[in-house]
Design a protein around this motif. Structure first.
Motif, short mmCIF file in Angstrom:
data_model
loop_
_atom_site.label_atom_id
_atom_site.label_comp_id
_atom_site.label_asym_id
_atom_site.label_seq_id
_atom_site.Cartn_x
_atom_site.Cartn_y
_atom_site.Cartn_z
N SER A 80 37.97 46.24 33.04
CA SER A 80 38.20 46.39 31.59
C SER A 80 39.08 47.60 31.30
CB SER A 80 36.86 46.51 30.84
OG SER A 80 36.08 47.54 31.39
N GLY A 81 39.52 48.29 32.35
CA GLY A 81 40.43 49.43 32.17
C GLY A 81 39.72 50.77 32.15
N LYS A 82 38.42 50.75 32.46
CA LYS A 82 37.62 51.98 32.38
C LYS A 82 38.21 53.12 33.19
CE LYS A 82 33.97 50.26 34.31
NZ LYS A 82 34.35 48.88 34.61
N VAL A 84 38.19 37.69 29.96
CA VAL A 84 38.26 37.47 31.41
C VAL A 84 39.71 37.21 31.82
CG1 VAL A 84 37.58 35.93 33.31
CG2 VAL A 84 35.90 36.60 31.59
N ASP A 85 40.43 36.42 31.03
CA ASP A 85 41.83 36.11 31.35
C ASP A 85 42.67 37.37 31.48
OD1 ASP A 85 41.58 33.46 31.54
OD2 ASP A 85 42.53 32.95 29.62
N GLU A 100 37.57 33.80 38.74
CA GLU A 100 36.21 33.37 39.10
C GLU A 100 35.36 34.54 39.58
OE1 GLU A 100 36.62 30.20 41.97
OE2 GLU A 100 37.82 29.07 40.52
N ALA A 101 35.99 35.42 40.38
CA ALA A 101 35.24 36.56 40.93
C ALA A 101 34.82 37.51 39.81
CB ALA A 101 36.09 37.29 41.96
N ILE A 102 35.69 37.70 38.82
CA ILE A 102 35.38 38.60 37.70
C ILE A 102 34.22 38.01 36.87
CG2 ILE A 102 36.26 39.40 35.44
CD1 ILE A 102 38.84 40.15 36.76
N ALA A 103 34.31 36.71 36.60
CA ALA A 103 33.25 36.05 35.80
C ALA A 103 31.91 36.13 36.54
CB ALA A 103 33.64 34.60 35.52
N GLN A 104 31.96 35.95 37.84
CA GLN A 104 30.74 35.99 38.66
C GLN A 104 30.13 37.40 38.64
OE1 GLN A 104 28.87 34.04 40.31
NE2 GLN A 104 28.09 35.00 42.17
N ARG A 105 31.02 38.42 38.76
CA ARG A 105 30.55 39.80 38.79
C ARG A 105 29.99 40.20 37.40
NH1 ARG A 105 33.04 44.80 40.43
NH2 ARG A 105 35.16 44.01 40.29
N ASP A 106 30.63 39.73 36.34
CA ASP A 106 30.13 39.97 34.97
C ASP A 106 28.71 39.46 34.88
OD1 ASP A 106 32.54 40.93 34.12
OD2 ASP A 106 33.00 39.26 32.77
N TYR A 107 28.53 38.22 35.38
CA TYR A 107 27.20 37.58 35.27
C TYR A 107 26.16 38.39 36.04
CZ TYR A 107 23.40 34.31 35.31
OH TYR A 107 22.15 33.76 35.15
#
Ligand code: DC
Length: 226
Positions: free
Chosen positions: A14-16, A149-150, A174-181
């Protein structure tokens, strides 16, 4: 600038870390990337063939291989013992396993203690998932950064290209969405916005705009930026 603590939380990419580093440089504060610490433990587990579900053994690794940061002209380096692992902890195998490793209560307790120690003197910018809620609940400024996510996948893809790492946009997404979850649904200190955090959606914003927005939040809280 008063030696306050600034907590920056949010999901993966997210740019943190980019904005946290810039703010720390601006204010001459210490910057602590807590994600790098969970990554370092994951890297150690892979090196020492410790299974990711072996909580006790993971804790032993943290005790035996101290994690530290070094500031250099090339940016912040991450060490375990005397080994520079700055590059290694960004590799795909580490990224794929870090959510599992960071879900363990005792692993978190160990690292949170180190993070609180690093923040003791004040004058700190710390980024992660649970800084505003658990690590520094009294931080003077709390920011919660989000982006679609995009957009986050695009940013990571571009970063990989620039660094000459091969990657695939769909796989990153997919990896980002999975890690978010995983990060938001774990039992211990899940990724949630602290009630007193200011949420900033960075979708479509430049880094400069995000930094300016955070500076505005800091000023609105009554701290002078010099
Ligand atoms: O910020 P990052 O992507 O480098 O973080 C890597 C992982 O570490 C992330 O998927 C979840 C975990 N993490 C955490 O659980 N708590 C933190 N304070 C920082 C990171």
């Amino acid at each position: 600038m008063e030696k306050i603590a600034i907590a920056i939380d949010g999901p993966a990419s997210s740019g943190k870390s980019t904005v946290a580093k810039l703010l720390a440089k601006d204010f001459q504060f210490i910057y602590v990337d807590t994600g790098a610490m969970y990554r370092a433990v994951t890297y150690l587990a892979i090196q020492h063939q410790v299974a990711f579900d072996q909580e006790e053994e993971l804790v032993e690794l943290i005790k035996n291989y101290p994690i530290s940061f070094k500031q250099t002209v090339d940016g912040q380096l991450v060490f375990v013992n005397d080994q520079n692992v700055t590059e290694e902890i960004r590799q795909t195998d580490v990224t794929a396993a870090v959510s599992e490793v960071s879900a363990h209560r005792e692993v978190r307790e160990q690292l949170v203690r180190i993070q609180q120690e690093l923040a003791k003197q004040g004058g700190i910018v710390m980024d992660g998932r649970d800084i505003g809620t658990t690590v520094l609940p009294d931080a003077e400024v709390k920011i919660f950064l989000v982006a679609s996510v995009d957009e986050r996948a695009q940013r990571r893809y571009k970063e990989n290209l620039e660094k000459g790492r091969e990657s695939d946009l769909e796989t990153i997404k997919e990896a980002i969405a999975q890690r978010d979850y995983l990060d938001s649904h774990r039992e211990v200190s899940p990724l949630v916005q602290a009630i007193d955090a200011v949420k900033i959606d960075t979708t479509g914003m430049t880094i400069k705009q995000v930094v300016a927005k955070i500076q505005q939040v800091i000023q609105e809280k009554g701290y002078e930026i010099s």
